[in-house]
Design an enzyme around this catalytic site. Structure first.
Site, PDB file in Angstrom:
ATOM      1  N   ASP A  42      56.999  54.511  38.220  1.00  0.00           N
ATOM      2  CA  ASP A  42      56.889  55.960  38.297  1.00  0.00           C
ATOM      3  C   ASP A  42      55.473  56.379  37.928  1.00  0.00           C
ATOM      4  O   ASP A  42      54.527  55.606  38.119  1.00  0.00           O
ATOM      5  CB  ASP A  42      57.920  56.584  37.343  1.00  0.00           C
ATOM      6  N   HIS A  80      56.545  62.904  34.819  1.00  0.00           N
ATOM      7  CA  HIS A  80      57.782  62.561  35.523  1.00  0.00           C
ATOM      8  C   HIS A  80      58.376  61.247  35.018  1.00  0.00           C
ATOM      9  O   HIS A  80      59.577  61.147  34.742  1.00  0.00           O
ATOM     10  CB  HIS A  80      57.460  62.494  37.019  1.00  0.00           C
ATOM     11  N   SER A 119      65.585  62.544  41.076  1.00  0.00           N
ATOM     12  CA  SER A 119      64.765  61.751  40.146  1.00  0.00           C
ATOM     13  C   SER A 119      65.453  61.591  38.806  1.00  0.00           C
ATOM     14  O   SER A 119      65.257  60.595  38.116  1.00  0.00           O
ATOM     15  CB  SER A 119      63.412  62.433  39.916  1.00  0.00           C
TER      16      SER A 119
END
Length: 505
Positions: free
Chosen positions: A160, A199, A389
């Site tokens: 990620d 994220h 996600s």
């Protein structure tokens, strides 16, 4: 300088060859060029340059003479799939596609993280108190503590934007045992590899955060598991993703897996489509699953849909991977943003669902997400955001629990569900192809999932049954993962296989 390319490819350009009047004939073998690249290449000038990934029939180094003759230089070499990235003009690409030893050429497209601007719902917290038994006796660790199903001993890779391992829940060196970032010089180890978006830190906390900053209230799904962060920063593209996955492959080979890597969480992808069997990401995912028995989990995407077209992430549609839809926070429906497959093409449907709306998890420091959420969340250590996600790391955490319960999990004899249709191979070919088999981890998750019945929010009306008799649909796959049932099946399977002490049942 890496060329920034558009995310969407509108149409496919199917002709026997690509040819152009450029003073010198340039024709290409279209069968060796990815369908998603056809229109872009056809519309380009002969001198336009592209970042490409080329797969050969043998290691890339053995084709140095060919590349030199065409004036090409490799950038990143991917030994596990006999591929390399390079920059090339349209003319060079066409010539390369006809060269002996070249198998496939695809454009290095940018990829997106699937996030909009929990553990209790799927039953994870109830399994943490399950003791591990051996011949009916409770197993204890070296410190005298009863061993429990919490992911202990298993490492989950989070590919990620990175992990802020300075967070109390993600302790660098003990919880996050490796944390690497792709920089110009290569992969660099660091405590905080998530310095732009945030994220990845949020995803990592959902997989395996230990909950220290919340007195255990906001633990991840597998709080005992280890984390391995792999950051490509915000500039994620196909080549960097493949390079990272190859790095995982090299470190997770059977009997050469020092961190016991068993699952990779991928909350990224591109716009909806069928998967490309010849694509570089497909090739490395298949090697991870079929050779190393590492589960690969992908987000289905955030493009919504109503079943009239394919909205699911093509990487989540790879049969070897586990595609995840986003359920409501309490698991009572499916989020409207969660990508749907085509109602008539079952191989484009998600496999399972997990909570993906308003998911609280670890907050990164000084990042874009941190800056945008802090005025509303008012919590120094956690924040709530939504997207597939956020659903994907829930499933990655469940898989870590399954591998702790059953280390022998591998590839099942069951093929991904298939309904064919325009553009797909004959069913006989699909069900005789070993690259359409699913992992045992996926099979357990699907067989034990709780199907969310209509008229629940976001659930289509209809009556579909998959190849092993479970209800499923194009929005949620087989339904919400059920951790308790899944782990019980894994424990029973491992017991059957090891009962006589030789590991083969």
């Amino acid at each position: 300088m890496r060329t920034i390319l558009a995310l969407s490819i509108v149409a496919l350009f199917f002709v026997p060859t690509l040819s152009f009047d450029t003073g010198r004939a340039h024709t290409g073998d279209i069968g060796r060029i990815a369908p998603s690249f056809h229109e872009k290449l056809a519309d380009a000038l002969i001198s336009d340059r592209f970042d490409i990934i080329v797969r050969f029939d043998s290691p890339a180094g053995e084709h140095a003479a060919l590349l030199s003759r065409l004036g090409l230089e490799t950038d990143i070499v991917l030994d596990s799939i006999n591929a390399a990235s390079m920059e090339a003009t349209k003319a060079q690409i066409l010539d390369l596609s006809r060269a002996e030893g070249v198998v496939y050429i695809e454009c290095d497209e940018p990829l997106a993280y699937f996030m909009e601007v929990s553990a209790v719902a799927i039953g994870a917290s109830s399994i943490w108190n399950y003791a591990i038994l051996d011949d009916g006796e409770v197993v204890y660790d070296d410190h005298g503590y009863m061993k429990r199903i919490d992911g202990r001993g298993v490492t989950a890779v989070v590919l990620d934007t990175g992990i802020d391992a300075g967070h109390p829940d993600l302790d660098y060196g003990t919880k996050t045992i490796k944390n690497e970032k792709r920089e110009e010089s290569g992969w660099t180890e660091m405590e905080n590899s998530d310095t732009s978006s945030g994220h990845g830190t949020h995803c990592a906390g959902t997989v395996a955060g230990n909950g220290d900053a919340s007195a255990g209230q906001r633990r991840g799904v597998a709080p005992g598991a280890n984390l391995y962060g792999m950051s490509t920063g915000e500039g994620l593209s196909i080549i960097y993703a493949v390079e990272a996955l190859e790095r995982v492959y090299q470190q997770s080979r059977p009997n050469e897996n020092p961190y016991n890597i068993r699952v990779v969480s991928n909350s990224w992808g591109t716009s909806g489509d069928r998967y490309d069997p010849n694509g570089a990401i497909t090739q490395i995912v298949e090697k991870l699953v079929y050779e190393n028995h590492v589960a690969v989990v992908f987000a289905a995407g955030n493009d919504g849909g109503d079943g009239t077209d394919i909205r699911t992430n093509p990487y989540s549609n790879i049969p070897a991977s586990i595609g995840v839809a986003a359920a409501l926070r309490d698991g009572t429906g499916i989020a409207d943003f969660s990508s749907r497959g085509h109602r008539d093409i079952q191989e484009t449907w998600p496999d399972v669902a997990a909570p993906g709306v308003d998911i609280w998890s670890t907050a990164p420091r000084g990042t874009l997400i941190d800056g945008s959420q802090r005025p509303t969340d008012d919590d120094l250590y956690y924040m709530a955001i939504s997207g597939t996600s956020m659903a994907t790391p829930h499933v990655a955490g469940v898989v870590a629990l399954l591998y702790q319960a059953a280390p022998s999990l591998g590839v099942s004899p069951v093929h991904e569900d298939y309904s064919g249709g325009e553009g797909g191979p004959p069913a006989s070919e699909w069900y005789n192809d070993t690259t359409t088999l699913v992992s045992e981890a996926e099979l357990i998750l699907e067989a034990t999932a709780d199907y969310i019945e209509p008229p629940a929010e976001g659930v289509p009306s209809g009556n579909w049954t998959n190849d092993h008799g479970h209800r499923f649909d194009f929005a949620q796959g087989c339904g919400l993962v059920n951790v308790t049932r899944a782990v019980k099946v894994a424990l029973a399977l491992e017991r059957l296989r090891t009962y006589d002490g030789d590991g083969d049942g």
